[in-house]
Design an enzyme around this catalytic site. Structure first.
Site, PDB file in Angstrom:
ATOM      1  N   GLU A  70       0.841  -1.209   0.000  1.00 36.71           N
ATOM      2  CA  GLU A  70       0.000   0.000   0.000  1.00 36.71           C
ATOM      3  C   GLU A  70       0.872   1.254   0.000  1.00 36.71           C
ATOM      4  OE1 GLU A  70      -1.151   2.923   3.058  1.00 36.71           O
ATOM      5  OE2 GLU A  70      -1.917   1.024   3.825  1.00 36.71           O
ATOM      6  N   GLU A 145      10.235   1.556   2.186  1.00 33.06           N
ATOM      7  CA  GLU A 145       8.904   1.509   2.782  1.00 33.06           C
ATOM      8  C   GLU A 145       8.690   0.295   3.672  1.00 33.06           C
ATOM      9  OE1 GLU A 145       6.755   4.027   2.611  1.00 33.06           O
ATOM     10  OE2 GLU A 145       8.274   5.089   1.443  1.00 33.06           O
TER      11      GLU A 145
END
Length: 975
Positions: A70, A145
């Site tokens: 995401e 991330e």
């Protein structure tokens, strides 16, 4: 344009079209013929248009692959190859909402904007991000991330770093968060709901690049997508855009994303888990107990709404029977319920906090005994009426503060749609409300208790027990593991990690080229409305009392506040005002028991509550206006009843029930403790502000850490302090609830205003008319420079001061500076490079300037980043196009759409803080005229603010102690 069922529009076949009266919308359900993509459109007159695309993303392990993905798809795509298109959009869009969210079984990418051009720009970037992300060509995206080995030099210590890794370390630091994560794990042994979709920090480093890419390849395909369009936008144009630019490039395929239901257990499962507390903390009364049930299916619309209402009935209202029984049995300090209807098999939980593991069997006995008694003897019909009424009121009010209506409707639709159900089934609530009203004359809710709680073996009893120093122990084990791993590597392998680390840092510190930045679509300043929406407040009166009236359509709901100026309270008694606000409406009165009072409130209103509030002055940092406010939302025909209830609370509240006061005190402490760990950036920022700002100091005493210490002291010494506390509360009621302190605010139309004016005598009749003594609070600036020690695995680092005290003035151009610092400098330095989950600068009209980080692995590095801000600002340069983006991004915050109740709140707040319409017009012009030189000129101001060296860090006790030279004082938060 007319649409016909069965016809194809830009590749989308219209399968259903009908009116949803509850939403005042036309619903259209499409399927894309070529790919099988599903699309729901809700057409109405809402100008705040919403788009979202979601995917069914069931994880099969605890690596957090869905969550990391995401984040990662928003780190550059084929058409928009910037490193951070998400950030670039926030900088330069008029969005009213922009985010992405990972759930247990789905990932969604919602956005909202009132500007059509902006809406299409945002949709373009999001669709390109999910279908064509740069993750396949740039391995550093997963490293940044998700996780990576960090080693800048061979001799350095080997560590893990990554944004999601640190975010989840923070999430796993909160015992309430750990509890919620283990509830699903205890009930689902064999399907996806037993996995941690967010990622468990222990297992995140197990995620490989191949698994990461494989998850995207499998699930991020149109055939597995759920697209949503909402509002007054041009549907034909939107369908053409989605088809012609994206879906036309894909073929339909089978995506095996089926979630198989967990088979029911034969008997209740028992699970014990541990969470960390500091070595200095006591482990007494720190155990959590949760009894959990798998209840039905998310596609059963009646059961979905009924179980949600039942949870409220049993566990949320004042005097709720199951909550009260658990409290009366002295099983813990706080009791709350939890119903999650968003997953295939909904979960109903009963939670006790602040208990001991030895009380497990009593916990079980009280729950089943109380539930059986309710089935045998029936639930109080007044309580049923109250809970059904408040459910209906909130659904009709449709006031989802902070969230666009369209997004709420999408998330609600997905609860059934994701699993092959009807997306409209939970949006149509009228029929199910009527079915629940049968509970007023039948055993409707008793049958639910019997079937889904008493006779349900698909259940678990979860204990979460404290362990001293567990976090430090795990950290030590992790260090040893990484050291051992490092020692096992050859020099060549170590050099490879160093090279990868340096490559990542190089990517993070190398700005995107202007050519790349220009791929992100940007509005022009001419697309912005240069007018400021006027939030008028009309001063009128009722029975001689000043009334502030905000005229807006509210569907016959009156939003009323009785605002009592509380500067009649001595400075040392300020925390008692907030405590009093918490107690009012939750204790017996001369007329009702607190359970009866709760029923009357919920049957006749949309809610009544009291709270302490303070309004800082925009012109003078030393001025503040404190109030104790009584709020209610009520349909205009029920207003006389509502005012009678409020008058009863003000006049007749009884403080004799010391047991009840202690229950409420301990529940309040529990909720504040939750906030201390989950919203640490707010806690640290407020604490910091209290050093130099009178209004922040007031907030600190009424909701912050200082208030927490006040509550803890009262609880720890309850028997000695309760009599004097009750005396103080009674004294405050007599002092504050005085005609001379009162001002009334009304949000609604003329009918609502007149109803208030016609009934205000009910309130006035119970108020004192004595002369009032006013106090001016002495404020002494003090830089305490605290390190606030917790068992959390992350930090919240705050630094700042008040620039007006240093001779600087406020201008709207500072809002553009805030955007630039927050979304450019701090994002890159503290989040991207530092690994924190977030960082921001807050700059207010009254001169308060605060830098803060969120779920941050660092302390000194973050403070260094703050201290280097002036140099960044001084040398700031950019193109005219980029500067326009910063201005537009700033404007989006100024123009957020407001619900009727929010509109009233903002209008009243502006009035009380002395911010006129002319001030807002001036501010808007200053924002729109900001240039690079203006930004450069703020360097001196920021430098002077940071030179004051006011610092607060809330975080891991060991980490803070390692950096103790920064602080004047170390404070153990939970001891």
């Amino acid at each position: 344009m007319e649409y016909t069922v069965g016809k194809v529009y830009h590749g989308f076949k219209l399968e259903r079209q009908e009116k949803v009266e509850e939403l005042n919308s036309i619903a259209r359900i499409f399927e894309h013929e070529k790919t099988g993509a599903k699309l729901l459109h809700l057409e109405n007159d809402d100008s705040n248009k919403v788009f979202s695309i979601g995917f069914k993303t069931p994880p099969s392990d605890d690596t957090g692959v869905a969550h990391i993905l995401e984040h990662s798809v928003l780190c550059g795509s084929k058409k928009f190859p910037t490193k951070e298109p998400f950030v670039e959009l926030i900088k330069g869009s008029l969005n009213t909402f922009l985010n992405a969210m990972t759930f247990s079984d789905k990932t969604i990418y919602p956005l909202a904007s009132k500007n059509e051009k902006d809406f299409f720009n945002l949709m373009d970037v999001y669709l390109d991000a999910v279908f064509y992300p740069n993750i396949y060509s740039t391995k550093e995206i997963l490293m940044q991330e998700g996780w990576h080995y960090e080693l800048e030099n061979i001799e350095d210590e080997l560590t893990y770093k990554g944004v999601v890794y640190n975010e989840m370390k923070g999430a796993f630091s909160s015992p309430d968060g750990v509890l919620m994560r283990n509830i699903q794990g205890s009930l689902f042994e064999n399907n996806t709901y037993g996995c941690e979709s967010g990622g468990d920090p222990e297992f995140i480093p197990d995620l490989t690049q191949e698994e990461f890419l494989g998850f995207h390849t499998k699930y991020y395909h149109p055939s597995n997508s759920f697209i949503f369009l909402y509002g007054d936008g041009n549907l034909d144009k939107m369908l053409a855009f989605i088809n012609d630019n994206y879906l036309v490039n894909f073929e339909r395929r089978e995506v095996n994303a089926e979630i198989l239901p967990e088979k029911p257990f034969n008997k209740m499962k028992e699970v014990v888990k541990e969470y960390s507390i500091s070595v200095e903390d006591s482990s007494e009364e720190k155990t959590f107990m949760a009894m959990n049930f798998v209840a039905g299916s998310s596609m059963d619309d009646e059961l979905y709404l009924a179980l949600s209402t039942l949870e409220y009935l049993l566990l949320e209202t004042q005097g709720a029977p199951l909550k009260q029984a658990l409290l009366d049995a002295e099983l813990g300090k706080d009791v709350y319920g939890y119903f999650d209807g968003s997953i295939l098999q909904p979960v109903f939980s009963i939670v006790v906090k602040g208990s001991e593991k030895e009380k497990k069997e009593k916990f079980r006995e009280v729950i089943f005994g109380t539930l059986q008694n309710l089935v045998d003897n029936g639930i109080d019909k007044k309580l049923v009426e109250a809970c059904v009424n408040i459910t209906e009121f909130k659904l009709r009010e449709s006031d989802f503060q902070g969230m666009p209506k369209g997004l709420y409707y999408y998330m609600t639709a997905m609860d059934s749609w994701l699993h092959g159900g009807d997306p409209l089934v939970h949006l149509r609530y009228e029929e199910n409300i009527e079915k629940m009203k049968q509970g007023l004359t039948t055993n409707y809710f008793e049958k639910l208790i019997e079937k889904y709680l008493l006779n349900n073996t698909h259940s678990s009893l979860l204990l979460l027990v404290p362990q001293k120093g567990l976090a430090d122990e795990k950290e030590a084990q992790l260090k040893a593991k990484l050291q051992k791993y490092k020692e096992s590597l050859s020099m060549e392998e170590l050099q490879e990690i160093v090279n990868e680390t340096r490559e990542l840092i190089k990517r993070q510190t190398t700005p995107d080229s202007h050519e790349v930045l220009e791929t992100i679509p940007v509005l022009s300043l001419s697309d912005i409305d240069d007018k400021v929406e006027e939030l008028k407040v009309e001063e009128t009166e009722a029975e001689g009392i000043k009334v502030l009236y905000h005229d807006v359509f509210t569907s016959k709901i009156a939003y009323v506040s009785f605002m009592f100026n509380s500067n009649c309270v001595k400075e040392e008694d300020i925390p008692y005002i907030s405590f009093l606000g918490t107690l009012l409406g939750k204790l017996d009165t001369s007329t009702y028991t607190y359970g009866e009072l709760s029923n009357e409130v919920l049957i006749n209103t949309g809610g009544v509550y009291f709270k302490s509030e303070v309004y800082g002055d925009s012109k003078d940092v030393n001025l503040l206006s404190p109030y104790l406010e009584g709020h209610c939302s009520v349909l205009v025909d029920k207003l006389p009843v509502a005012f009678n209830i409020i008058a009863d609370i003000m006049k007749n509240t009884k403080f004799e029930d010391k047991k009840r006061i202690r229950e409420l005190l301990r529940m309040l402490i529990s909720r504040v403790e939750m906030r201390l760990l989950e919203r640490g950036h707010q806690v640290a920022s407020t604490r910091l502000g209290s050093y130099f700002s009178p209004s922040y100091d007031y907030v600190e005493k009424t909701t912050g850490y200082e208030f927490y210490r006040f509550l803890k002291s009262l609880d720890d010494n309850f028997d000695e302090k309760i009599d004097s506390t009750v005396g103080k509360l009674k004294e405050l009621i007599n002092t504050i609830f005085n005609v001379n302190n009162l001002m009334i605010t009304v949000t609604g139309k003329d009918e609502e205003l007149k109803a208030v004016q016609n009934n205000v005598s009910t309130i006035l009749s119970v108020l004192s008319t004595n002369e009032v003594e006013r106090y001016s609070y002495e404020f002494k600036e003090e830089n305490k420079k605290e390190g606030m020690l917790t068992p959390a695995n992350v930090q919240y680092v705050a630094k700042g001061y008040n620039f007006k005290k240093l001779g600087y003035e406020y201008t709207g151009k500072l809002l553009v500076l805030k955007t630039i610092i927050g979304m450019d400098y701090l994002w890159n330095k503290v989040r991207v490079q530092g690994g924190a989950y977030g960082a921001f600068a807050n700059i207010l009209r009254n001169g308060n300037m605060v830098f803060a980080s969120y779920r941050d692995p660092n302390i000194k590095e973050t403070l260094k980043a703050y201290d280097e801000t002036p140099e960044y600002v001084r040398s700031f340069e950019t193109t005219e196009r980029e500067m326009t983006k910063y201005i537009i991004g700033t404007m989006s915050e100024l123009d957020l759409p407001l619900t009727p109740s929010m509109s009233g709140e903002v209008a009243i707040s502006l009035f009380l803080r002395r911010i006129s319409h002319e001030d807002r017009v001036k501010e808007r012009k200053e924002v729109l005229s900001t240039n690079i030189k203006d930004i450069n000129n703020f360097a001196g101001m920021i430098e002077d603010v940071l030179k004051q060296d006011f610092v607060v860090v809330l975080g891991n006790d060991n980490k803070i102690k390692e950096n103790k030279d920064i602080f004047k004082k170390l404070e153990n938060v939970f001891n």
